[in-house]
Design a protein around this motif. Sequence first.
Motif, PDB file in Angstrom:
ATOM      1  N   GLU A  15       0.812  -1.216   0.000  1.00 16.47           N
ATOM      2  CA  GLU A  15       0.000   0.000   0.000  1.00 16.47           C
ATOM      3  C   GLU A  15       0.846   1.267   0.000  1.00 16.47           C
ATOM      4  N   THR A  16       2.160   1.120   0.141  1.00 16.60           N
ATOM      5  CA  THR A  16       3.045   2.282   0.208  1.00 16.60           C
ATOM      6  C   THR A  16       3.130   2.966  -1.144  1.00 16.60           C
ATOM      7  N   LYS A  17       2.889   4.268  -1.169  1.00 18.87           N
ATOM      8  CA  LYS A  17       2.945   5.034  -2.400  1.00 18.87           C
ATOM      9  C   LYS A  17       4.375   5.476  -2.691  1.00 18.87           C
ATOM     10  N   LEU A  18       4.697   5.585  -3.979  1.00 17.76           N
ATOM     11  CA  LEU A  18       6.007   6.100  -4.363  1.00 17.76           C
ATOM     12  C   LEU A  18       6.153   7.550  -3.924  1.00 17.76           C
ATOM     13  N   GLN A  19       7.314   7.871  -3.439  1.00 11.62           N
ATOM     14  CA  GLN A  19       7.620   9.246  -3.074  1.00 11.62           C
ATOM     15  C   GLN A  19       8.532   9.834  -4.149  1.00 11.62           C
ATOM     16  N   GLY A  20       7.919  10.403  -5.156  1.00 17.07           N
ATOM     17  CA  GLY A  20       8.702  10.924  -6.260  1.00 17.07           C
ATOM     18  C   GLY A  20       9.034   9.844  -7.270  1.00 17.07           C
ATOM     19  N   VAL A  21       9.726  10.234  -8.325  1.00 20.80           N
ATOM     20  CA  VAL A  21      10.098   9.318  -9.395  1.00 20.80           C
ATOM     21  C   VAL A  21      11.425   8.660  -9.050  1.00 20.80           C
ATOM     22  N   PRO A  22      11.481   7.322  -8.988  1.00 18.63           N
ATOM     23  CA  PRO A  22      12.751   6.651  -8.701  1.00 18.63           C
ATOM     24  C   PRO A  22      13.795   6.967  -9.763  1.00 18.63           C
ATOM     25  N   ASP A  23      15.060   6.984  -9.370  1.00 18.93           N
ATOM     26  CA  ASP A  23      16.143   7.285 -10.311  1.00 18.93           C
ATOM     27  C   ASP A  23      16.105   6.353 -11.521  1.00 18.93           C
ATOM     28  N   ALA A  24      15.766   5.108 -11.285  1.00 22.28           N
ATOM     29  CA  ALA A  24      15.776   4.119 -12.373  1.00 22.28           C
ATOM     30  C   ALA A  24      14.720   4.406 -13.427  1.00 22.28           C
ATOM     31  N   LEU A  25      13.760   5.290 -13.106  1.00 32.41           N
ATOM     32  CA  LEU A  25      12.683   5.591 -14.048  1.00 32.41           C
ATOM     33  C   LEU A  25      12.721   7.029 -14.540  1.00 32.41           C
TER      34      LEU A  25
ATOM     35  N   GLU B  11      19.447 -10.525  -6.962  1.00 38.46           N
ATOM     36  CA  GLU B  11      20.331 -11.045  -8.004  1.00 38.46           C
ATOM     37  C   GLU B  11      19.907 -10.547  -9.381  1.00 38.46           C
ATOM     38  N   MET B  12      18.605 -10.534  -9.653  1.00 37.54           N
ATOM     39  CA  MET B  12      18.129 -10.044 -10.945  1.00 37.54           C
ATOM     40  C   MET B  12      18.473  -8.566 -11.109  1.00 37.54           C
ATOM     41  N   PHE B  13      18.320  -7.822 -10.044  1.00 40.61           N
ATOM     42  CA  PHE B  13      18.639  -6.392 -10.091  1.00 40.61           C
ATOM     43  C   PHE B  13      20.113  -6.176 -10.417  1.00 40.61           C
ATOM     44  N   GLN B  14      20.977  -6.920  -9.763  1.00 42.83           N
ATOM     45  CA  GLN B  14      22.418  -6.741  -9.994  1.00 42.83           C
ATOM     46  C   GLN B  14      22.810  -7.186 -11.403  1.00 42.83           C
ATOM     47  N   LEU B  15      22.168  -8.228 -11.901  1.00 45.13           N
ATOM     48  CA  LEU B  15      22.447  -8.667 -13.266  1.00 45.13           C
ATOM     49  C   LEU B  15      22.051  -7.589 -14.276  1.00 45.13           C
ATOM     50  N   CYS B  16      20.923  -6.945 -14.041  1.00 45.49           N
ATOM     51  CA  CYS B  16      20.498  -5.862 -14.932  1.00 45.49           C
ATOM     52  C   CYS B  16      21.465  -4.684 -14.849  1.00 45.49           C
ATOM     53  N   ARG B  17      21.866  -4.333 -13.651  1.00 48.51           N
ATOM     54  CA  ARG B  17      22.820  -3.225 -13.483  1.00 48.51           C
ATOM     55  C   ARG B  17      24.111  -3.489 -14.228  1.00 48.51           C
ATOM     56  N   SER B  18      24.602  -4.726 -14.154  1.00 53.58           N
ATOM     57  CA  SER B  18      25.878  -5.054 -14.800  1.00 53.58           C
ATOM     58  C   SER B  18      25.786  -4.965 -16.314  1.00 53.58           C
ATOM     59  N   ARG B  19      24.576  -5.021 -16.848  1.00 53.87           N
ATOM     60  CA  ARG B  19      24.363  -4.930 -18.297  1.00 53.87           C
ATOM     61  C   ARG B  19      23.759  -3.597 -18.712  1.00 53.87           C
ATOM     62  N   ASN B  20      23.691  -2.663 -17.785  1.00 48.54           N
ATOM     63  CA  ASN B  20      23.140  -1.328 -18.054  1.00 48.54           C
ATOM     64  C   ASN B  20      21.697  -1.382 -18.553  1.00 48.54           C
ATOM     65  N   ILE B  21      20.941  -2.316 -18.001  1.00 47.07           N
ATOM     66  CA  ILE B  21      19.520  -2.414 -18.309  1.00 47.07           C
ATOM     67  C   ILE B  21      18.747  -1.649 -17.236  1.00 47.07           C
ATOM     68  N   PRO B  22      17.925  -0.671 -17.596  1.00 44.61           N
ATOM     69  CA  PRO B  22      17.168   0.067 -16.581  1.00 44.61           C
ATOM     70  C   PRO B  22      16.340  -0.892 -15.723  1.00 44.61           C
ATOM     71  N   SER B  23      16.523  -0.799 -14.404  1.00 46.14           N
ATOM     72  CA  SER B  23      15.852  -1.740 -13.510  1.00 46.14           C
ATOM     73  C   SER B  23      15.843  -1.179 -12.104  1.00 46.14           C
ATOM     74  N   MET B  24      14.974  -1.725 -11.287  1.00 43.61           N
ATOM     75  CA  MET B  24      15.001  -1.457  -9.854  1.00 43.61           C
ATOM     76  C   MET B  24      14.290  -2.595  -9.139  1.00 43.61           C
ATOM     77  N   LEU B  25      14.594  -2.732  -7.846  1.00 42.01           N
ATOM     78  CA  LEU B  25      13.902  -3.715  -7.017  1.00 42.01           C
ATOM     79  C   LEU B  25      12.491  -3.202  -6.745  1.00 42.01           C
ATOM     80  N   LEU B  26      11.511  -4.052  -6.956  1.00 40.57           N
ATOM     81  CA  LEU B  26      10.122  -3.611  -6.871  1.00 40.57           C
ATOM     82  C   LEU B  26       9.599  -3.657  -5.443  1.00 40.57           C
ATOM     83  N   THR B  27       8.775  -2.696  -5.138  1.00 47.08           N
ATOM     84  CA  THR B  27       8.110  -2.645  -3.842  1.00 47.08           C
ATOM     85  C   THR B  27       7.191  -3.851  -3.675  1.00 47.08           C
TER      86      THR B  27
END
Length: 756
Positions: free
Chosen positions: A159-169, A214-230
């Motif tokens: 139920e937590t709302k985003l506080q602003g736009v995440p850097d990844a987006l 692990e999925m997040f770190q794999l995306c980061r290592s390949r410069n794929i826009p990503s973030m860990l989801l709430t």
Amino acid sequence: LACALALTATGARGRRRQGWGLSSSMSMSMSARDAADSSYDDDGGAMGDDALGLDYVHESLVARRVTREGGVLAEEREDGDDERHSRVASSSSSLSSSSSSSNTSWSEDFTMLDPPPALVVSNMNGDGVHGSSTHPKWMREMWSAQTQALSASARLELETKLQGVPDALKHVKTGEQLFVTFGTASVKDFVFNWVESTKKLKLEPIFVGALDEEMFQLCRSRNIPSMLLTGRSVLDARNTQFIAHGSESFKKMGTVKTKFVEDLLDMGVAPILSDADVVWMRDPRPVFNNGTYKYADILISTDCIDTEADRNDTGACNHVNFNTGIFHIRPTERAKAFVAAWKNLVTTSTIAWMRDQPAFNILTRDGGIHPAVDVPKHARGLAGYRSLVYVANATIRMGVLPNYQFSNGHTYFVQEHQKYHVEDGDPYAVHTTYQYGDSSSYAYGKRERLRQHGLWYVDPASYWSDGKFLTVSAEGSQVQFDGDSAVSTDPDAYITAITRHFEEDKLRRVTIRNALALAKALGRALILPEARCYCDKIWNTLRGCRALGAETAHLPYACPMDHIYNLPAWFGALGVEFRHDGFLKDERVPETIRSDVVRVRVGGADNDDNPAHRTVNLEPGFDAKTAADALSAYADAAVIEFDRLDDGVFCGFGDPEADADFDSRASRALASEQYFCFEEAYIKQGKPNNGEPGHGEYQPQVVERHCGQPESSMSATLMTRGEVSHITREPIACSCEWAYASPRTLAQTTCRSSNN
């Protein structure tokens, strides 16, 4: 089955009342609905015309005329007799569906319809089918299956709302369409394949919602826009890495996905969501942003496999599940309210199968499905004129994407609609549904289907260039039947189809067994020859050996591996590398491999007069050592192709222990059990257990309905497999046949010679 239960339970029952509103199961107040109504006027302004040339045009509840004047939308109240219609007209040029631009101009000559008065349905979504209800036993049992509710902390997180736009987006503009997929590290190969398909088409922007660290770190290592989801904490305690469909973790994953959709809409982003097992083949935005689809809150794919009905676009597929595997949603207030209700149902329900897709189907079918656009009769079904419908108690406007352009796993891989109906153009995407062969650790069936069709982009270069190979000619692994190779749709064609299916499989299965043994003996990888299937594999009744809804599909079709083999057993213990059929036709295979072929003729005269072809002759009845000696001069050849390897021509390794070891490994890979139950024979049988008066209560289990015994009992008592033995009897007691017959072991093989 779960989705079918949801559809059966909700149906289109309802009572009309004054005004509009969501049913109580959507937990949405009238004030929220009023806000949704007002959004027809003003949320388009928040979107504007973004960089992709989008026009979000929404009509208010009173009809209005929408015209284009110099690129500016002008609105005026329509004072005609029919105030439930708004006319959309344009002098734009006709649609060019092959365009890759989002700004393509489409002609608009259709009439938008206002929503009907709302319907209130019985609260099936919250309460389900009770044990005391009059619904069938099987339905009551399914609805009574429960799972543990989410913890209070997990629900608070969701139920937590985003506080602003995440850097990844921050690379995504307000109002922009964003290509999105989700995944844990257990499906990383599919996530990266999805990414590669978007790169090939230059689809931007893209985003991967990471469901674990692990999925997040794999995306980061390949410069794929990503973030860990709430909300991902609900997946932390899962007992397997691979989240299989139907598992408790799969249900929980749906809560995270719906939460992220909610977050994106709150940011003003219009996500184009697709599962990681989707491959994009064309840019869909020209379709999404023009014609009737431009006026939809939601665009959704379908599990419907009836391409004929879908092309006609008359709503004949509306009873089939909507599939959230390909899904576009615009950030309208109506869509936001729907997603909030959707997330709430997935989050709060303790019904075991209430995952995100069944919940979506339940909510959208509240109050029935009602037309939202009227198109000219001559244009129905054409690009730019596809139907829109009011769903979710007439609170949102939705379009269902064509099943032959946004393909499911049946229309693409089995019906091969794109091959036999080129007039419909290339698909925009394929979702690997309707498939088998996955294990608890990996989706082998999905991957091999994509490999077979050249849509798997993440194999290393070594997969294509390293090693030496062995194969069998297509002609040598297929039966040459008399008459037309295609199976007709005549009433008795199903007997021809299943007979051919079994005969061809008998040859294929022993051929592949022998090829695997020779590949092992010669230290080569096996390239599978093209396989043909004359009867579909499906968990339902067949008509003409075709799945219901696909009665005009072409037979034979190119068999996916998961239709005929125990696919997980091909990896690991088998001890033989293999490549999919069609491997040598793939442009990623170097020409030095494709052209370096030695052909082996087994018996018969050598009629090949081409001096460039290198040919070795072997007499039937040879063993592995004989083959190795005969081919010793060509040990460095890239490909060795046998013209045939049928029963008896190959006699094993020449070592009983080696034969036994290979047989034990190969038997698991070659074993595959499947029933084929036929509507034509079922009708002759008298249609038992079909729920009609005098025919017994409806039995949802296919084999038990057709044969009067559970599938497990029938399987345990079968004397034969791979032979037509039930449907030609008089009278018919069982209208199913069983596959597949395993080949004799190497030790049991009777060796042949050129004289027999």
